[in-house]
Scaffold this motif. Sequence first.
Motif, PDB file in Angstrom:
ATOM      1  N   LEU A 238       0.814  -1.210   0.000  1.00  0.00           N
ATOM      2  CA  LEU A 238       0.000   0.000   0.000  1.00  0.00           C
ATOM      3  C   LEU A 238       0.854   1.269   0.000  1.00  0.00           C
ATOM      4  CD1 LEU A 238      -2.984  -0.896   2.382  1.00  0.00           C
ATOM      5  CD2 LEU A 238      -2.940  -0.868  -0.130  1.00  0.00           C
ATOM      6  N   PHE A 239       2.180   1.077  -0.065  1.00  0.00           N
ATOM      7  CA  PHE A 239       3.086   2.227  -0.154  1.00  0.00           C
ATOM      8  C   PHE A 239       4.030   2.107  -1.353  1.00  0.00           C
ATOM      9  CE2 PHE A 239       1.517   2.214   4.129  1.00  0.00           C
ATOM     10  CZ  PHE A 239       1.278   3.558   4.382  1.00  0.00           C
ATOM     11  N   LEU A 240       3.625   1.313  -2.367  1.00  0.00           N
ATOM     12  CA  LEU A 240       4.443   1.211  -3.576  1.00  0.00           C
ATOM     13  C   LEU A 240       4.502   2.534  -4.323  1.00  0.00           C
ATOM     14  CD1 LEU A 240       3.335  -2.314  -4.836  1.00  0.00           C
ATOM     15  CD2 LEU A 240       5.588  -1.672  -3.941  1.00  0.00           C
ATOM     16  N   GLU A 241       3.457   3.323  -4.194  1.00  0.00           N
ATOM     17  CA  GLU A 241       3.460   4.710  -4.628  1.00  0.00           C
ATOM     18  C   GLU A 241       2.961   5.545  -3.452  1.00  0.00           C
ATOM     19  OE1 GLU A 241       3.157   4.705  -9.450  1.00  0.00           O
ATOM     20  OE2 GLU A 241       1.242   4.764  -8.390  1.00  0.00           O
ATOM     21  N   PRO A 246      -2.113   3.952  -3.638  1.00  0.00           N
ATOM     22  CA  PRO A 246      -2.431   2.522  -3.664  1.00  0.00           C
ATOM     23  C   PRO A 246      -3.688   2.160  -2.885  1.00  0.00           C
ATOM     24  CG  PRO A 246      -0.093   2.885  -3.250  1.00  0.00           C
ATOM     25  CD  PRO A 246      -0.773   4.197  -3.081  1.00  0.00           C
ATOM     26  N   VAL A 247      -3.911   2.792  -1.725  1.00  0.00           N
ATOM     27  CA  VAL A 247      -5.059   2.378  -0.910  1.00  0.00           C
ATOM     28  C   VAL A 247      -6.377   2.801  -1.563  1.00  0.00           C
ATOM     29  CG1 VAL A 247      -5.201   4.401   0.631  1.00  0.00           C
ATOM     30  CG2 VAL A 247      -5.866   2.133   1.471  1.00  0.00           C
ATOM     31  N   SER A 269      -0.155   3.222 -10.840  1.00  0.00           N
ATOM     32  CA  SER A 269       0.471   2.760 -12.084  1.00  0.00           C
ATOM     33  C   SER A 269       0.095   1.315 -12.362  1.00  0.00           C
ATOM     34  CB  SER A 269       1.989   2.891 -11.984  1.00  0.00           C
ATOM     35  OG  SER A 269       2.370   4.233 -11.774  1.00  0.00           O
ATOM     36  N   ASP A 270      -0.110   1.008 -13.636  1.00  0.00           N
ATOM     37  CA  ASP A 270      -0.586  -0.313 -14.032  1.00  0.00           C
ATOM     38  C   ASP A 270       0.290  -1.438 -13.493  1.00  0.00           C
ATOM     39  OD1 ASP A 270      -2.627   0.932 -15.378  1.00  0.00           O
ATOM     40  OD2 ASP A 270      -1.807   0.589 -17.392  1.00  0.00           O
ATOM     41  N   HIS A 271       1.624  -1.231 -13.483  1.00  0.00           N
ATOM     42  CA  HIS A 271       2.510  -2.324 -13.098  1.00  0.00           C
ATOM     43  C   HIS A 271       2.459  -2.622 -11.596  1.00  0.00           C
ATOM     44  CE1 HIS A 271       4.983   1.342 -12.842  1.00  0.00           C
ATOM     45  NE2 HIS A 271       5.654   0.742 -11.889  1.00  0.00           N
ATOM     46  N   PHE A 272       1.773  -1.781 -10.825  1.00  0.00           N
ATOM     47  CA  PHE A 272       1.596  -2.071  -9.402  1.00  0.00           C
ATOM     48  C   PHE A 272       0.243  -2.716  -9.091  1.00  0.00           C
ATOM     49  CE2 PHE A 272       4.738   1.538  -8.615  1.00  0.00           C
ATOM     50  CZ  PHE A 272       5.784   0.668  -8.326  1.00  0.00           C
ATOM     51  N   ARG A 277      -3.113  -6.153  -5.713  1.00  0.00           N
ATOM     52  CA  ARG A 277      -4.193  -7.144  -5.761  1.00  0.00           C
ATOM     53  C   ARG A 277      -3.778  -8.425  -5.029  1.00  0.00           C
ATOM     54  NH1 ARG A 277      -4.843  -7.227 -10.940  1.00  0.00           N
ATOM     55  NH2 ARG A 277      -6.543  -5.721 -11.087  1.00  0.00           N
ATOM     56  N   ASP A 278      -2.535  -8.854  -5.193  1.00  0.00           N
ATOM     57  CA  ASP A 278      -2.074 -10.056  -4.503  1.00  0.00           C
ATOM     58  C   ASP A 278      -2.085  -9.860  -2.979  1.00  0.00           C
ATOM     59  OD1 ASP A 278      -1.648 -11.292  -6.910  1.00  0.00           O
ATOM     60  OD2 ASP A 278       0.528 -10.956  -6.936  1.00  0.00           O
ATOM     61  N   ALA A 279      -1.666  -8.680  -2.530  1.00  0.00           N
ATOM     62  CA  ALA A 279      -1.690  -8.397  -1.096  1.00  0.00           C
ATOM     63  C   ALA A 279      -3.113  -8.428  -0.560  1.00  0.00           C
ATOM     64  CB  ALA A 279      -1.034  -7.042  -0.810  1.00  0.00           C
TER      65      ALA A 279
END
Length: 287
Positions: A238-241, A246-247, A269-272, A277-279
């Motif tokens: 939830l902190f990739l960006e 993200p949240v 961003s699409d690549h995240f 989703r997996d998390a």
Amino acid sequence: MVAIVTPMHADGSVDWDSFEKLIDWHIAEGTDGIVAVGTTGESATLGFREHDEVIERTVDLVDKRVPVIAGTGGNATDEAIRLTRHAKRAGADACLLVTPYYNKPTQEGLYRHFHAIAMAVDIPQVLYNVPSRTGVDMLPETVGRLCEIDNIVALKEAKGSIERIHDLIEHVGDGMDIYSGDDGTAMESMLVGARGDISVTANVAPKLMHEMCAAAIAGERERAEILDARLQPLHTNLFLEPNPIPVKWALYEMGYIGPGIRLPMTPLSDHFHGPVRDALSGVVSID
């Protein structure tokens, strides 16, 4: 306590219907308090009137079922006083006051800033230290001075350091409560004496976060570790960006809010999408 998002439509206008549903869901899931218009609530891009209205509606929708803490910080002391006065009039139970950002005050400046707000508005006040966002770190010695002011009751510490939590508890004693503002280190913070967590992760996993916090506060390390292990992928992804990108995407993916977010924040961003989703899939159901 959840640092709740401010739902928005695709055009950026506030989505009040989704906000009401979110609050009801949080209370049903066991969230212990609602923290509105903080960083996660996009306080930086809300106008004064919108900021006021989010606080007013939060108080009305919660209807005294749990405490409401209103974000009223600012980088100008007069602005923070104005926001805090409004929150008191609106019926908030307490206010969350971030350290002034961008202008990088000295420790004495921080002390005088928070002292002025406390003297101006008689409402319980929770200070908020988040150096990664503000560019200034309020040191434990300064917090120790501020805890002597009666209506400064707590600190949200988001430095992400267990050593800092230890130092704060040593400096304030019983003078104020310390809360974690960093989900990744929240469990350990509570096990060493923090009183809870003002959480981003709770936006998407409120029940599990409530249970983890309750176990950690009670000193039940084994149970807290089991619960936190399930939450750790969320704490990270939830902190990739920058929060709340993200949240907000995660809540949109879960069907709770629309896609809206305000510039200069942009959609995730699409690549995240895959990692977030997996998390989520390890903790919550996604329709």
